[in-house]
Design an enzyme around this catalytic site. Structure first.
Site, mmCIF file in Angstrom:
data_model
loop_
_atom_site.group_PDB
_atom_site.id
_atom_site.type_symbol
_atom_site.label_atom_id
_atom_site.label_comp_id
_atom_site.label_asym_id
_atom_site.label_seq_id
_atom_site.Cartn_x
_atom_site.Cartn_y
_atom_site.Cartn_z
ATOM 1 N N SER A 58 0.850 -1.189 0.000
ATOM 2 C CA SER A 58 0.000 0.000 0.000
ATOM 3 C C SER A 58 0.887 1.241 0.000
ATOM 4 O O SER A 58 2.076 1.161 0.321
ATOM 5 C CB SER A 58 -0.870 0.002 1.271
ATOM 6 O OG SER A 58 -1.375 1.290 1.553
ATOM 7 N N TYR A 80 -3.228 -0.272 10.074
ATOM 8 C CA TYR A 80 -3.091 -0.630 8.654
ATOM 9 C C TYR A 80 -1.706 -0.243 8.148
ATOM 10 O O TYR A 80 -1.024 -1.030 7.489
ATOM 11 C CB TYR A 80 -4.171 0.109 7.870
ATOM 12 C CG TYR A 80 -4.246 -0.197 6.404
ATOM 13 C CD1 TYR A 80 -3.681 0.674 5.463
ATOM 14 C CD2 TYR A 80 -4.889 -1.325 5.932
ATOM 15 C CE1 TYR A 80 -3.767 0.416 4.109
ATOM 16 C CE2 TYR A 80 -4.987 -1.587 4.572
ATOM 17 C CZ TYR A 80 -4.425 -0.699 3.666
ATOM 18 O OH TYR A 80 -4.507 -0.962 2.314
HETATM 19 P P1 NAP Z 1 -11.722 -5.358 -0.295
HETATM 20 O O1 NAP Z 1 -12.593 -4.878 -1.393
HETATM 21 O O2 NAP Z 1 -12.117 -5.101 1.113
HETATM 22 O O3 NAP Z 1 -11.450 -6.954 -0.486
HETATM 23 C C1 NAP Z 1 -10.628 -7.609 0.453
HETATM 24 C C2 NAP Z 1 -10.950 -9.080 0.359
HETATM 25 O O4 NAP Z 1 -10.199 -9.811 1.347
HETATM 26 C C3 NAP Z 1 -12.431 -9.334 0.666
HETATM 27 O O5 NAP Z 1 -12.956 -10.326 -0.194
HETATM 28 C C4 NAP Z 1 -12.366 -9.825 2.100
HETATM 29 O O6 NAP Z 1 -13.460 -10.592 2.497
HETATM 30 C C5 NAP Z 1 -11.113 -10.660 2.054
HETATM 31 N N1 NAP Z 1 -10.656 -11.002 3.408
HETATM 32 C C6 NAP Z 1 -10.692 -10.218 4.508
HETATM 33 N N2 NAP Z 1 -10.209 -10.892 5.567
HETATM 34 C C7 NAP Z 1 -9.862 -12.131 5.124
HETATM 35 C C8 NAP Z 1 -9.312 -13.298 5.746
HETATM 36 N N3 NAP Z 1 -9.027 -13.334 7.057
HETATM 37 N N4 NAP Z 1 -9.103 -14.390 4.991
HETATM 38 C C9 NAP Z 1 -9.429 -14.393 3.677
HETATM 39 N N5 NAP Z 1 -9.953 -13.330 3.017
HETATM 40 C C10 NAP Z 1 -10.158 -12.211 3.748
HETATM 41 O O7 NAP Z 1 -10.273 -4.759 -0.491
HETATM 42 P P2 NAP Z 1 -9.547 -4.228 -1.807
HETATM 43 O O8 NAP Z 1 -9.713 -2.766 -1.905
HETATM 44 O O9 NAP Z 1 -9.877 -5.111 -2.964
HETATM 45 O O10 NAP Z 1 -8.041 -4.484 -1.336
HETATM 46 C C11 NAP Z 1 -7.401 -5.723 -1.562
HETATM 47 C C12 NAP Z 1 -5.992 -5.568 -1.027
HETATM 48 O O11 NAP Z 1 -5.399 -4.386 -1.588
HETATM 49 C C13 NAP Z 1 -5.953 -5.378 0.485
HETATM 50 O O12 NAP Z 1 -4.790 -6.009 1.003
HETATM 51 C C14 NAP Z 1 -5.816 -3.859 0.638
HETATM 52 O O13 NAP Z 1 -5.190 -3.519 1.872
HETATM 53 C C15 NAP Z 1 -4.953 -3.528 -0.513
HETATM 54 N N6 NAP Z 1 -5.007 -2.149 -0.984
HETATM 55 C C16 NAP Z 1 -6.201 -1.584 -1.343
HETATM 56 C C17 NAP Z 1 -6.183 -0.267 -1.842
HETATM 57 C C18 NAP Z 1 -7.430 0.458 -2.257
HETATM 58 O O14 NAP Z 1 -7.345 1.689 -2.460
HETATM 59 N N7 NAP Z 1 -8.538 -0.213 -2.405
HETATM 60 C C19 NAP Z 1 -4.989 0.414 -1.976
HETATM 61 C C20 NAP Z 1 -3.800 -0.202 -1.554
HETATM 62 C C21 NAP Z 1 -3.833 -1.498 -1.076
HETATM 63 P P3 NAP Z 1 -14.678 -9.779 3.203
HETATM 64 O O15 NAP Z 1 -15.558 -9.348 2.095
HETATM 65 O O16 NAP Z 1 -15.317 -10.752 4.149
HETATM 66 O O17 NAP Z 1 -14.061 -8.605 3.960
HETATM 67 C C1 GCO Z 2 -7.185 5.029 3.451
HETATM 68 C C2 GCO Z 2 -7.259 4.121 2.260
HETATM 69 C C3 GCO Z 2 -5.855 3.672 1.875
HETATM 70 C C4 GCO Z 2 -5.922 2.760 0.678
HETATM 71 C C5 GCO Z 2 -4.587 2.284 0.262
HETATM 72 C C6 GCO Z 2 -3.723 3.405 -0.208
HETATM 73 O O1 GCO Z 2 -8.060 4.938 4.322
HETATM 74 O O2 GCO Z 2 -6.249 5.851 3.461
HETATM 75 O O3 GCO Z 2 -8.085 3.001 2.539
HETATM 76 O O4 GCO Z 2 -5.264 3.018 2.961
HETATM 77 O O5 GCO Z 2 -6.700 1.648 0.965
HETATM 78 O O6 GCO Z 2 -3.977 1.494 1.219
HETATM 79 O O7 GCO Z 2 -2.566 2.831 -0.777
#
Ligand code: NAP
Ligand code: GCO
Length: 265
Positions: free
Chosen positions: A145, A158
């Site tokens: 992230s 986080y």
């Molecule tokens: P999301 O929409 O919340 O999807 C996360 C997935 O992980 C969901 O299907 C969730 O299931 C599942 N999960 C949660 N806890 C789990 C566990 N203990 N075992 C197995 N599966 C589990 O998140 P996303 O935005 O797609 O993000 C995916 C990854 O990218 C995460 O690691 C997040 O930190 C990272 N990320 C996201 C962003 C962003 O801007 N979106 C940016 C940087 C990094 P549930 O539906 O039950 O929660």
């Molecule tokens: C927040 C956002 C971010 C993104 C991502 C950015 O609350 O600032 O959720 O944490 O998910 O991780 O890279």
């Protein structure tokens, strides 16, 4: 050169990939020829994911597994290896966030975020590395992230987890590179998924969320990322094209980490 990005014959396991970033990365890898395996936290989500993959023309293999449960993960990896094949690519995508001011956060809440976002990737990687060594190598991609580099209010757990995941990535690269295992990270910027939906809610007066406006001003691309923006970088890090890339965090953020932010007009 095209063959360098070909994942035909590879088994890719993407955690938490019923939807969101995991689903987009798995779909891109399927497009490059990989067989897709994914897990999620309950059968309802797995079924939802299977339907979505089928809708996209992808015959994925879905399993219920909590990445924080070492026993479940061991059984999951064994079952996949028996039913689908040796795992060549692991994407540690599953993750949660809790946006709470640090002094108001309970230790249990802090531990839960660390458990899923940092311990989970450790447990998953530990489970797949021995067979990767047996098979002559493999690829591990940890979804880090911007918070692997920067902090902000309310995301202490986080950011601590994602900062740790950056260093776990570098350590796996250091310890297992000798076995032809490449471990790298992807650091998404702000991506429009359910996880960030609260930050993009339209306000009662119809205006954009203040945080939404903040991110647009901080991003040279002047837009939120789409989950599909992560597909190509993930295919690169999963393919032979990145065989000499190891311990690297590839930021896919529209330039936000490079930019001081749009100056007030
Ligand atoms: P999301 O929409 O919340 O999807 C996360 C997935 O992980 C969901 O299907 C969730 O299931 C599942 N999960 C949660 N806890 C789990 C566990 N203990 N075992 C197995 N599966 C589990 O998140 P996303 O935005 O797609 O993000 C995916 C990854 O990218 C995460 O690691 C997040 O930190 C990272 N990320 C996201 C962003 C962003 O801007 N979106 C940016 C940087 C990094 P549930 O539906 O039950 O929660
Ligand atoms: C927040 C956002 C971010 C993104 C991502 C950015 O609350 O600032 O959720 O944490 O998910 O991780 O890279």
């Amino acid at each position: 050169m095209k063959n360098q990005f070909d994942l035909t014959g590879k088994v890719a396991l993407v955690t938490g990939a019923s939807y969101g970033i995991g689903f987009a990365i798995a779909s891109a890898m399927a497009g490059a020829g990989a067989v897709i395996v994914f897990n999620d936290i309950n059968q309802e989500l797995v079924d939802k994911g299977l339907a979505a993959y089928r809708e996209a023309g992808i015959e994925a293999h879905g399993y219920v597994c909590d990445v924080t449960n070492e026993e479940q993960v061991g059984a999951f990896v064994k079952q996949v290896t028996e039913e689908v094949g040796h795992i060549n690519i692991l994407v540690n995508n599953a993750g949660i966030i809790m946006r709470i001011p640090m002094v108001e956060m309970t230790a249990a809440q802090f531990r839960k975020v660390i458990d899923i976002d940092l311990n989970g990737p450790f447990i998953m990687a530990k489970a797949v590395i021995p067979d990767m060594i047996e098979q002559g190598g493999g690829k591990i991609i940890n979804i880090c992230s911007m918070m692997s580099e920067l902090g902000r209010e309310t995301v202490s757990a986080y950011a601590a987890a994602k900062g740790g995941l950056k260093m776990l990535t570098k350590n796996i690269a250091s310890e297992y590179g000798q076995y032809n295992i490449q471990c790298n990270g992807i650091g998404p910027g702000y991506i429009a998924t359910p996880q960030t939906a609260p930050l993009r809610e339209i306000q009662p007066d119809g205006s954009r969320h203040p945080f939404d406006q903040f991110i647009l001003a901080k991003t040279p691309a002047n837009r939120w990322g789409e989950a599909s923006d992560l597909g190509g970088p993930a295919v690169f890090l999963a393919s032979a094209a990145s065989d000499f890339v190891n311990g690297h965090i590839l930021y896919v953020d529209g330039g936000i980490l490079a930019y001081i932010g749009k100056q007030p007009q």
